[in-house]
Design a protein around this motif. Structure first.
Motif, mmCIF file in Angstrom:
data_model
loop_
_atom_site.group_PDB
_atom_site.id
_atom_site.type_symbol
_atom_site.label_atom_id
_atom_site.label_comp_id
_atom_site.label_asym_id
_atom_site.label_seq_id
_atom_site.Cartn_x
_atom_site.Cartn_y
_atom_site.Cartn_z
ATOM 1 N N GLU A 64 -28.662 -54.785 56.192
ATOM 2 C CA GLU A 64 -29.003 -56.085 56.782
ATOM 3 C C GLU A 64 -30.523 -56.281 56.793
ATOM 4 O O GLU A 64 -31.041 -57.340 56.425
ATOM 5 C CB GLU A 64 -28.443 -56.157 58.210
ATOM 6 C CG GLU A 64 -28.785 -57.413 58.958
ATOM 7 C CD GLU A 64 -27.910 -58.572 58.571
ATOM 8 O OE1 GLU A 64 -28.378 -59.712 58.738
ATOM 9 O OE2 GLU A 64 -26.775 -58.357 58.119
ATOM 10 N N TYR A 65 -31.236 -55.254 57.208
ATOM 11 C CA TYR A 65 -32.693 -55.327 57.258
ATOM 12 C C TYR A 65 -33.270 -55.493 55.847
ATOM 13 O O TYR A 65 -34.203 -56.272 55.628
ATOM 14 C CB TYR A 65 -33.267 -54.087 57.940
ATOM 15 C CG TYR A 65 -34.760 -54.128 58.106
ATOM 16 C CD1 TYR A 65 -35.394 -55.223 58.704
ATOM 17 C CD2 TYR A 65 -35.555 -53.087 57.672
ATOM 18 C CE1 TYR A 65 -36.770 -55.265 58.860
ATOM 19 C CE2 TYR A 65 -36.933 -53.121 57.816
ATOM 20 C CZ TYR A 65 -37.526 -54.211 58.410
ATOM 21 O OH TYR A 65 -38.892 -54.254 58.552
ATOM 22 N N LYS A 70 -35.795 -58.919 51.643
ATOM 23 C CA LYS A 70 -35.678 -59.604 50.347
ATOM 24 C C LYS A 70 -35.762 -61.117 50.527
ATOM 25 O O LYS A 70 -36.423 -61.801 49.745
ATOM 26 C CB LYS A 70 -34.362 -59.238 49.647
ATOM 27 C CG LYS A 70 -34.382 -57.881 49.023
ATOM 28 C CD LYS A 70 -33.218 -57.558 48.105
ATOM 29 C CE LYS A 70 -32.016 -58.392 48.181
ATOM 30 N NZ LYS A 70 -30.923 -57.985 47.304
ATOM 31 N N ASN A 71 -35.097 -61.644 51.557
ATOM 32 C CA ASN A 71 -35.123 -63.088 51.805
ATOM 33 C C ASN A 71 -36.530 -63.564 52.149
ATOM 34 O O ASN A 71 -36.884 -64.709 51.873
ATOM 35 C CB ASN A 71 -34.146 -63.472 52.910
ATOM 36 C CG ASN A 71 -32.705 -63.358 52.463
ATOM 37 O OD1 ASN A 71 -32.408 -63.363 51.275
ATOM 38 N ND2 ASN A 71 -31.805 -63.231 53.417
ATOM 39 N N ASN A 76 -42.586 -55.324 48.947
ATOM 40 C CA ASN A 76 -42.423 -53.906 49.256
ATOM 41 C C ASN A 76 -41.070 -53.602 49.890
ATOM 42 O O ASN A 76 -40.900 -52.547 50.487
ATOM 43 C CB ASN A 76 -43.535 -53.444 50.204
ATOM 44 C CG ASN A 76 -44.901 -53.610 49.582
ATOM 45 O OD1 ASN A 76 -45.096 -53.289 48.420
ATOM 46 N ND2 ASN A 76 -45.847 -54.116 50.348
ATOM 47 N N ALA A 77 -40.109 -54.509 49.765
ATOM 48 C CA ALA A 77 -38.818 -54.333 50.434
ATOM 49 C C ALA A 77 -38.178 -52.993 50.082
ATOM 50 O O ALA A 77 -37.730 -52.260 50.975
ATOM 51 C CB ALA A 77 -37.871 -55.481 50.086
ATOM 52 N N GLU A 78 -38.151 -52.653 48.797
ATOM 53 C CA GLU A 78 -37.519 -51.409 48.381
ATOM 54 C C GLU A 78 -38.270 -50.202 48.928
ATOM 55 O O GLU A 78 -37.673 -49.251 49.416
ATOM 56 C CB GLU A 78 -37.405 -51.325 46.852
ATOM 57 C CG GLU A 78 -36.356 -52.241 46.276
ATOM 58 C CD GLU A 78 -36.790 -53.696 46.170
ATOM 59 O OE1 GLU A 78 -37.998 -53.995 46.225
ATOM 60 O OE2 GLU A 78 -35.896 -54.558 46.050
ATOM 61 N N ASN A 161 -35.454 -64.390 64.831
ATOM 62 C CA ASN A 161 -36.173 -63.308 64.168
ATOM 63 C C ASN A 161 -35.594 -62.950 62.804
ATOM 64 O O ASN A 161 -35.887 -61.895 62.250
ATOM 65 C CB ASN A 161 -36.225 -62.082 65.078
ATOM 66 C CG ASN A 161 -37.182 -62.292 66.225
ATOM 67 O OD1 ASN A 161 -38.378 -62.131 66.068
ATOM 68 N ND2 ASN A 161 -36.655 -62.709 67.379
ATOM 69 N N GLY A 162 -34.752 -63.838 62.253
ATOM 70 C CA GLY A 162 -34.294 -63.688 60.884
ATOM 71 C C GLY A 162 -33.083 -62.795 60.661
ATOM 72 O O GLY A 162 -32.767 -62.452 59.529
#
Length: 193
Positions: A64-65, A70-71, A76-78, A161-162
């Motif tokens: 989820e995080y 990504k959204n 640097n998500a990965e 908070n997304g």
């Protein structure tokens, strides 16, 4: 840039992951990695699927995080998720120590199944934001909510908070527990934008 066909295959793998069909999710990620060994989303998905086989809730929370990052188009998500995975066990132990030591009175320190919403709000104050506090605990414990107002406040904070997909999971339960509650529909409308 990945092709539409690859995007569809990735979406299919993610859907299997979300539904808890980890064997099929792993198969889909394996096919993607065979054809596209450098596809970061498939690599992260495969790692999280492997974790999910033993730690379903933790893996779902990490996934989820990852989707939130990504959204937000975080480049640097990965790397962030890989770092979290690498320190997963250490983080669980530290967070557990923080929660046991800082939020529970000394005479009642014992293993708990979750953190009460009141204690969670204290943690929000200590961490400076809902998002940071929630990210700290979402991999190690659950927020225990027993009051309707607290539940609605918590869901509202998730949305602000997304954490929309996680909020929707809570909304499903809240809608059953509190049928006709207008604020639930307001939160759903906010998620839909």
């Amino acid at each position: 840039m990945i092709s539409k066909k690859t995007k569809k295959a990735l979406q299919r793998a993610e859907n299997y992951f979300y539904s808890g069909d980890y064997d099929e999710a792993m198969r889909q990620y394996a096919i993607l990695l065979k054809d596209h060994p450098q596809l970061k989303e498939a690599r992260i998905g495969a790692i999280l699927t492997d974790i999910a086989i033993e730690n379903d809730e933790e893996a779902q929370a990490l996934f989820e995080y990852y989707q939130v990052l990504k959204n937000e188009k975080d480049e640097n998500a990965e790397a962030i998720i890989e770092g979290m995975i690498g320190t997963f066990d250490n983080a669980l132990e530290k967070i557990s120590d923080i929660l046991d030591g800082a939020l529970l009175p000394k005479e009642t320190q014992e293993p708990v199944d979750g953190i009460g919403y009141c204690d969670f709000k204290e943690l929000v104050g200590l961490r400076g934001s809902f998002k940071r506090a929630f990210e700290d605990i979402m991999f190690s414990t659950k927020v225990v909510i027993s009051e309707k107002e607290d539940l609605l406040d918590f869901i509202q904070q998730l949305v602000e908070n997304g954490f929309n997909e996680m909020a929707m999971r809570y909304i499903e339960g809240a809608a059953i527990a509190y049928p006709g509650e207008s604020r639930i529909q307001e939160i759903i409308d906010k998620i839909k934008g």
